[in-house]
Enzyme design. Structure first.
Site, PDB file in Angstrom:
ATOM      1  N   GLU A 191       0.846  -1.185   0.000  1.00 49.31           N
ATOM      2  CA  GLU A 191       0.000   0.000   0.000  1.00 49.31           C
ATOM      3  C   GLU A 191       0.893   1.250   0.000  1.00 49.31           C
ATOM      4  O   GLU A 191       1.846   1.309   0.779  1.00 49.31           O
ATOM      5  CB  GLU A 191      -0.913   0.019   1.231  1.00 49.31           C
ATOM      6  CG  GLU A 191      -1.977   1.081   1.119  1.00 49.31           C
ATOM      7  CD  GLU A 191      -2.964   1.073   2.272  1.00 49.31           C
ATOM      8  OE1 GLU A 191      -4.132   1.397   2.044  1.00 49.31           O
ATOM      9  OE2 GLU A 191      -2.565   0.758   3.401  1.00 49.31           O
ATOM     10  N   GLY A 325       3.010   2.085  11.067  1.00 51.29           N
ATOM     11  CA  GLY A 325       2.700   1.369  12.306  1.00 51.29           C
ATOM     12  C   GLY A 325       2.324  -0.073  12.065  1.00 51.29           C
ATOM     13  O   GLY A 325       2.762  -0.975  12.773  1.00 51.29           O
ATOM     14  N   ALA A 326       1.496  -0.309  11.043  1.00 53.03           N
ATOM     15  CA  ALA A 326       1.040  -1.663  10.730  1.00 53.03           C
ATOM     16  C   ALA A 326       0.361  -1.627   9.367  1.00 53.03           C
ATOM     17  O   ALA A 326       0.083  -0.559   8.814  1.00 53.03           O
ATOM     18  CB  ALA A 326       0.069  -2.167  11.795  1.00 53.03           C
ATOM     19  N   MET A 327       0.075  -2.820   8.815  1.00 50.11           N
ATOM     20  CA  MET A 327      -0.552  -2.917   7.490  1.00 50.11           C
ATOM     21  C   MET A 327      -1.536  -4.077   7.476  1.00 50.11           C
ATOM     22  O   MET A 327      -1.246  -5.151   7.986  1.00 50.11           O
ATOM     23  CB  MET A 327       0.534  -3.115   6.423  1.00 50.11           C
ATOM     24  CG  MET A 327      -0.013  -3.315   5.029  1.00 50.11           C
ATOM     25  SD  MET A 327      -0.965  -1.882   4.455  1.00 50.11           S
ATOM     26  CE  MET A 327      -2.034  -2.677   3.261  1.00 50.11           C
ATOM     27  N   GLU A 328      -2.711  -3.834   6.836  1.00 48.03           N
ATOM     28  CA  GLU A 328      -3.849  -4.739   6.950  1.00 48.03           C
ATOM     29  C   GLU A 328      -3.916  -5.840   5.911  1.00 48.03           C
ATOM     30  O   GLU A 328      -4.996  -6.385   5.651  1.00 48.03           O
ATOM     31  CB  GLU A 328      -5.140  -3.929   6.874  1.00 48.03           C
ATOM     32  CG  GLU A 328      -5.417  -3.271   5.518  1.00 48.03           C
ATOM     33  CD  GLU A 328      -4.948  -1.837   5.405  1.00 48.03           C
ATOM     34  OE1 GLU A 328      -5.468  -1.102   4.566  1.00 48.03           O
ATOM     35  OE2 GLU A 328      -4.047  -1.449   6.174  1.00 48.03           O
ATOM     36  N   ASN A 329      -2.802  -6.229   5.284  1.00 49.92           N
ATOM     37  CA  ASN A 329      -2.847  -7.277   4.260  1.00 49.92           C
ATOM     38  C   ASN A 329      -3.816  -8.385   4.683  1.00 49.92           C
ATOM     39  O   ASN A 329      -3.758  -8.855   5.820  1.00 49.92           O
ATOM     40  CB  ASN A 329      -1.462  -7.892   4.061  1.00 49.92           C
ATOM     41  CG  ASN A 329      -0.354  -6.861   4.050  1.00 49.92           C
ATOM     42  OD1 ASN A 329      -0.300  -6.001   3.202  1.00 49.92           O
ATOM     43  ND2 ASN A 329       0.531  -6.948   5.033  1.00 49.92           N
ATOM     44  N   HIS A 361      -7.320  -1.918  14.897  1.00 51.09           N
ATOM     45  CA  HIS A 361      -7.354  -1.153  13.651  1.00 51.09           C
ATOM     46  C   HIS A 361      -7.170  -2.079  12.446  1.00 51.09           C
ATOM     47  O   HIS A 361      -7.972  -2.065  11.499  1.00 51.09           O
ATOM     48  CB  HIS A 361      -6.248  -0.094  13.688  1.00 51.09           C
ATOM     49  CG  HIS A 361      -6.219   0.825  12.513  1.00 51.09           C
ATOM     50  ND1 HIS A 361      -6.719   2.096  12.560  1.00 51.09           N
ATOM     51  CD2 HIS A 361      -5.740   0.663  11.253  1.00 51.09           C
ATOM     52  CE1 HIS A 361      -6.547   2.686  11.381  1.00 51.09           C
ATOM     53  NE2 HIS A 361      -5.949   1.823  10.568  1.00 51.09           N
ATOM     54  N   GLU A 362      -6.121  -2.898  12.487  1.00 48.54           N
ATOM     55  CA  GLU A 362      -5.825  -3.745  11.320  1.00 48.54           C
ATOM     56  C   GLU A 362      -6.879  -4.835  11.124  1.00 48.54           C
ATOM     57  O   GLU A 362      -7.193  -5.197   9.991  1.00 48.54           O
ATOM     58  CB  GLU A 362      -4.429  -4.358  11.444  1.00 48.54           C
ATOM     59  CG  GLU A 362      -3.295  -3.359  11.622  1.00 48.54           C
ATOM     60  CD  GLU A 362      -3.354  -2.184  10.646  1.00 48.54           C
ATOM     61  OE1 GLU A 362      -3.770  -2.372   9.486  1.00 48.54           O
ATOM     62  OE2 GLU A 362      -3.001  -1.063  11.053  1.00 48.54           O
ATOM     63  N   GLU A 384      -9.522   4.100   6.179  1.00 48.05           N
ATOM     64  CA  GLU A 384      -8.744   4.481   7.363  1.00 48.05           C
ATOM     65  C   GLU A 384      -9.562   5.172   8.435  1.00 48.05           C
ATOM     66  O   GLU A 384      -9.338   4.967   9.624  1.00 48.05           O
ATOM     67  CB  GLU A 384      -7.552   5.350   6.946  1.00 48.05           C
ATOM     68  CG  GLU A 384      -6.559   4.635   6.041  1.00 48.05           C
ATOM     69  CD  GLU A 384      -5.938   3.399   6.678  1.00 48.05           C
ATOM     70  OE1 GLU A 384      -6.125   3.165   7.895  1.00 48.05           O
ATOM     71  OE2 GLU A 384      -5.263   2.643   5.950  1.00 48.05           O
TER      72      GLU A 384
END
Length: 959
Positions: A191, A325-329, A361-362, A384
């Site tokens: 992303e 911070g993080a990624m939602e794959n 969140h993720e 988001e």
């Protein structure tokens, strides 16, 4: 061969996946290419108007966005990363659906060698000609025969590239074991527009497809991806090939794979989903909290959204090198180590809150973003803003002990900081190129998005809101949406069709609605036009300032845009539909009124002593109490502040000081209101008090005015002294109490409050004498470390402990403490080491530089460092990214002199568009510094007079 740069990349190491998969085809596929004179282009532009490809020929597409002539259905992707040579090879087969006759397929690829490109058509296999247009990261695949509308085809491409040395695409990472050994891994971050750097693809969110992924690796590593592994095949040369199950239909930016030596722990949710946490072997014992949180939260979302999580597993991986911070794959969420790893003995209450929020969140994204995806990046907030909002909704129910509501307002205050500038942008705003897309990942998309959703939820009622968003998710599963789809789903939620299909909660709510009067709300029945209201919040930038003037029973209302600028013209023509809430001295009832016009009047049942609008700050707007309004509120806070909630008090503190900036309120009025803070104990009101008062002396630090600066510092310490003195040096109390304790003790030590400095010095010396083995209460460690880092010996000791610690939260606190040291040589060395990335991680460089810039001994060092290393940093962190924006605004937002503004303008003005001159954050930096200068010029005499008057008053009282 695609470009001179790519041509330099030669393969080495074991036999590559390209060779293994392509070699059998070459005998039958080696046919010369001759273009057909009847070839159809996806656009009708003449050749002379077209861009020029790298080989000098016209490139048959002239737009940043891909054509929709052809869309992908399925990717068969094989990847072989070599963690010794730090490169990778691969083959992708893409099944295509043809919507118009064409002989051209346009897709994305960035900085890779492309070879062996074929078309697998019903009539046979044909070689395709390849053109490249690097400016748009596009490939054109040209066929000598027409691809016919309605038919299915496959294209086959082999590719090779280096593992990226940034934090995006398919990139290399590393970590150091406790014995000093450096181990390498490869991980993905796609992303927003970086999948194209890992494999040729249609890299836009609306081009959803299924992915079947295979990864070749050495036996010493493991591979994980979005889906479970179905089998492993042994290959010649001792390599292994992992085959993963086919994904659900999804966007390219959600594809993920990792090759590493990670270990994992697993549990299963009540709904039968396997949850696994992956981390480097020596930190796997810090994963228990995250594992339990992920299980609990995925079960919560499964029930709340009334849509089963569609994959059989959900992995959470702690990546040692990670920019965001993080990624939602989908099925493989990735995190910074600080966002996932928790040590019950060493991590703080705020660490627990932060980790839980980022997991919430993720996992919310698995529905909002992954299942239902925005059509284009202009509506990123649909992903988001929702995920940020759902952090608070989910944790309020699943982890009530975290008191997450105590921290929500901070998100709205942060959003307003950016949104009050004329360089802000609408929540939904047009974007085209990758830099503009990256810039969408900001406080407006995340925090403002969450705050307007919270306002809408309060407006519709939580029950109606939940029913509407479930309807939205069910209607658009595996599809792409725009703003209006959400507003339609939240309108007429009790239609008979939905009731027939609805779940029990929905049916009960709508049945109850039919028997109740709608008079207590701001609408009756289902006639509400949600879209008309919310378009005013998403399609125009900024937010409203509502001016309230009470005259007897009459309340006069007016709205205008709140804007920090000396040019009034940008605020003209703005109008919002504002869901106002208010309460009065006469009752605790929350009254509601929808303000649709520039001015309006409402009538109270009786005359009141005070009125407070925006109850608990459920709305995203500011309020100015004209006439005697602010005086009545100051009187209330001084004599009976608990008549209002903690959030109401925080809201008033924020509003009154922000109104000083636009000269609606005098500074001495705001300071008079702040006096009540000496009796405040609620975290949001206390921290907002600090948030408004501390920046005033931070601005003075940049000017030579020590006397006034010290007066201001003394005032703040005196204001909160009783609360500071009440803090115990232990870890007792609720999460909010513990976070507040840490905050107060850190502040008082930084401000040299003698009792704090004495205690912290004593504890640091004891800890140092024990060689760091003594167990310090977690909540006080920041205060202790900050005091310790003031001496060269203490700083060096802290750094040695930092180097060898495996607890990420402890390392983070040590890093911050070292960056606020007065030792300038240490500050400079820290920034340099963070850029090198061997001793201190480059992912931490932005935090280090911004921390140094907040340090009165380091702000010039930070600015010099930013300028000297600008080109390195925009390459590493990517132009337009939230990281670059954080660096620019973080380093400059406390500057308060014309000389510094000129320096900032001179440097950023010397950049080209390619090196960032057009970035929004640069305009924000200029505006913020100009606002600081105006504030100082206008208010310093008032501040001096008020502090002098207060000192005389306090002295008189002491007598």
């Amino acid at each position: 061969m695609i470009s001179a740069e790519a041509a330099c990349r030669r393969r080495s190491g074991p036999a590559s996946v390209v060779t293994m998969l392509v070699a059998p085809l070459l005998l039958v596929l080696f046919v010369p290419f001759s273009p057909s004179s009847g070839a159809q282009l996806p656009n009708q532009a003449k050749a002379k108007d077209l861009p020029i490809a790298t080989n000098g020929q016209p490139f048959p597409w002239d737009r940043m966005r891909l054509p929709t002539t052809v869309t992908p259905l399925h990717y068969d992707l094989a990847i072989h990363p070599n963690l010794t040579t730090l490169d990778f090879t691969g083959v992708v087969r893409i099944e295509l659906d043809v919507h118009e006759d064409t002989n051209t397929v346009i897709l994305h690829a960035k900085q890779m060698q492309i070879s062996n490109v074929f078309l697998l058509a019903p009539e046979g296999i044909k070689r395709l000609k390849v053109l490249e247009y690097p400016r748009f990261h596009q490939l054109a695949l040209l066929s000598d025969s027409v691809l016919i509308k309605g038919r299915k085809y496959e294209v086959h491409l082999a590719f090779a590239a280096n593992l990226s040395d940034s934090f995006h695409g398919f990139y290399k990472g590393s970590y150091r074991t406790s014995s000093g050994e450096v181990r390498v891994l490869a991980s993905t971050q796609f992303e927003a527009t970086f999948a194209r750097g890992a494999f040729p693809c249609f890299d836009e969110p609306a081009f959803k497809a299924n992915f079947t992924i295979r990864i070749i690796r050495e036996p010493r590593h493991i591979a994980i991806s979005n889906m479970p592994m179905v089998k492993t095949v042994e290959l010649p040369g001792g390599l292994l090939e992992d085959h993963f199950d086919t994904t659900v239909k999804m966007s390219t930016y959600l594809v993920a794979y990792i090759v590493s030596d990670f270990k994992s722990v697993s549990k299963t949710t009540q709904h039968g989903v396997k949850i696994s946490i992956y981390a480097v072997p020596e930190k796997i014992d810090q994963t228990a909290f995250a594992l339990d949180a992920a299980v609990k939260l995925l079960d919560f979302y499964d029930d709340y959204f009334d849509i089963p999580y569609p994959l059989p597993k959900q992995d959470l991986a702690a990546i040692p090198d990670f920019q965001s911070g993080a990624m939602e794959n989908w099925g493989l969420t990735t995190y910074r180590e600080t966002g996932l790893l928790f040590d019950p003995e060493k991590s703080s209450a705020s660490d627990k809150l932060g980790i839980t929020k980022v997991i919430a969140h993720e996992l919310a994204h698995q529905w909002f973003g992954n299942l239902v995806t925005m059509e284009w990046w202009n509506d990123l907030w649909l992903n988001e803003g929702f995920a940020k909002f759902m952090e608070f909704v989910s944790l309020d129910i699943t982890y009530p002990e975290l008191h997450v509501d105590d921290f929500f307002l901070a998100k709205c205050f942060e959003a307003m900081e950016v949104d009050s500038l004329s360089s802000s942008h609408p929540v939904s705003t047009p974007v085209e190129n990758p830099t503009q897309i990256q810039e969408m990942f900001d406080d407006v998309s995340y925090d403002k998005g969450a705050c307007i959703l919270n306002m809408l939820r309060d407006f519709l009622t939580p029950e109606a809101f939940e029913i509407g968003i479930v309807r939205y998710l069910k209607r658009y599963s595996y599809q792409n949406t725009v703003n209006s789809h959400l507003w339609e789903s939240l309108t007429n939620i009790c239609s008979s069709h939905d009731l027939d299909e609805g779940r029990l909660k929905h049916t009960e709510f709508c049945s109850k609605r039919k028997t109740q009067s709608g008079a207590s709300k701001w609408y009756s029945g289902d006639e509400l036009d949600v879209r008309a209201i919310m378009d005013t919040w998403t399609l125009q930038e900024g937010f409203p300032l509502v001016t309230v003037e009470v005259r007897g029973r009459e309340v006069r209302l007016s709205q205008e845009r709140y804007l920090k600028t000396d040019d009034p013209s940008p605020s003209e023509g703005f109008l919002w539909q504002i869901p106002l809430t208010y309460k009065t001295s006469a009752s605790n009832t929350v009254h509601r009124f929808l303000l649709k016009t520039k001015t309006d009047v409402l009538f109270l049942p009786e005359e009141v002593d005070w009125v407070k609008f925006n109850v608990d700050m459920s709305g995203y707007y500011m309020v100015h109490y004209a006439g005697e309004g602010w005086n009545s509120i100051i009187k209330l806070l001084q004599h009976s502040h608990t008549a209002l909630s903690g959030n109401d008090r925080a809201n008033l503190i924020h509003n009154v000081f922000q109104l000083v900036s636009i000269e609606k309120v005098r500074l001495d009025t705001a300071l008079e209101l702040s006096l009540y803070l000496s009796r405040e104990t609620k975290i949001m009101a206390v921290t907002q008090g600090f948030g408004e008062l501390v920046p005033l002396y931070k601005l003075m630090e940049k000017r030579d005015m020590k006397v006034l600066e010290n007066q201001m510092k003394s005032y703040i310490v005196d204001l909160f002294q009783d609360l500071i003195d009440q803090q115990e040096w232990n870890d007792s109390g609720s999460v909010s109490q513990r976070v507040l304790r840490s905050y107060l003790l850190l502040f008082s030590c930084v401000r040299n409050y003698a009792p704090c400095v004495t205690k912290a010095t004593q504890l640091f010396n004891q800890w140092k004498d024990s060689d760091g083995t003594m167990s310090l209460p977690v909540d006080i460690t920041m205060a202790v470390f900050v005091i310790g880092a003031r001496t060269p010996e203490g700083w060096d000791f802290l750094f040695e402990k930092y180097r060898h610690s495996l607890q990420m939260s402890v390392k983070s606190r040590m890093k911050t403490a070292m960056a606020v040291s007065p030792l300038q040589d240490k500050l400079k060395w820290m920034m340099e080491q963070s850029l090198i990335g061997e001793i201190m991680k480059t992912q931490d460089l932005p935090d280090v530089v911004v921390s140094v810039s907040k340090n009165p001994h380091g702000y010039q060092l930070a600015w010099d460092f930013l300028r000297a290393n600008w080109h390195t940093m925009i390459k590493k962190f990517d132009l337009g990214s939230s990281t670059i924006s954080y660096l620019v605004t973080g380093v400059t937002n406390q500057y308060s002199t014309r000389e510094m503004l000129d320096e900032v303008r001179s440097f950023f003005g010397s950049l080209t568009e390619e090196t960032g001159s057009e970035m929004r954050c640069i305009q924000q930096a200029y505006e913020t510094i100009e606002d600081n200068i105006r504030w100082m010029d206008k208010n310093l005499p008032l501040l001096q007079a008020w502090l002098d008057k207060r000192n005389r008053r306090v002295s008189h009282e002491d007598l």
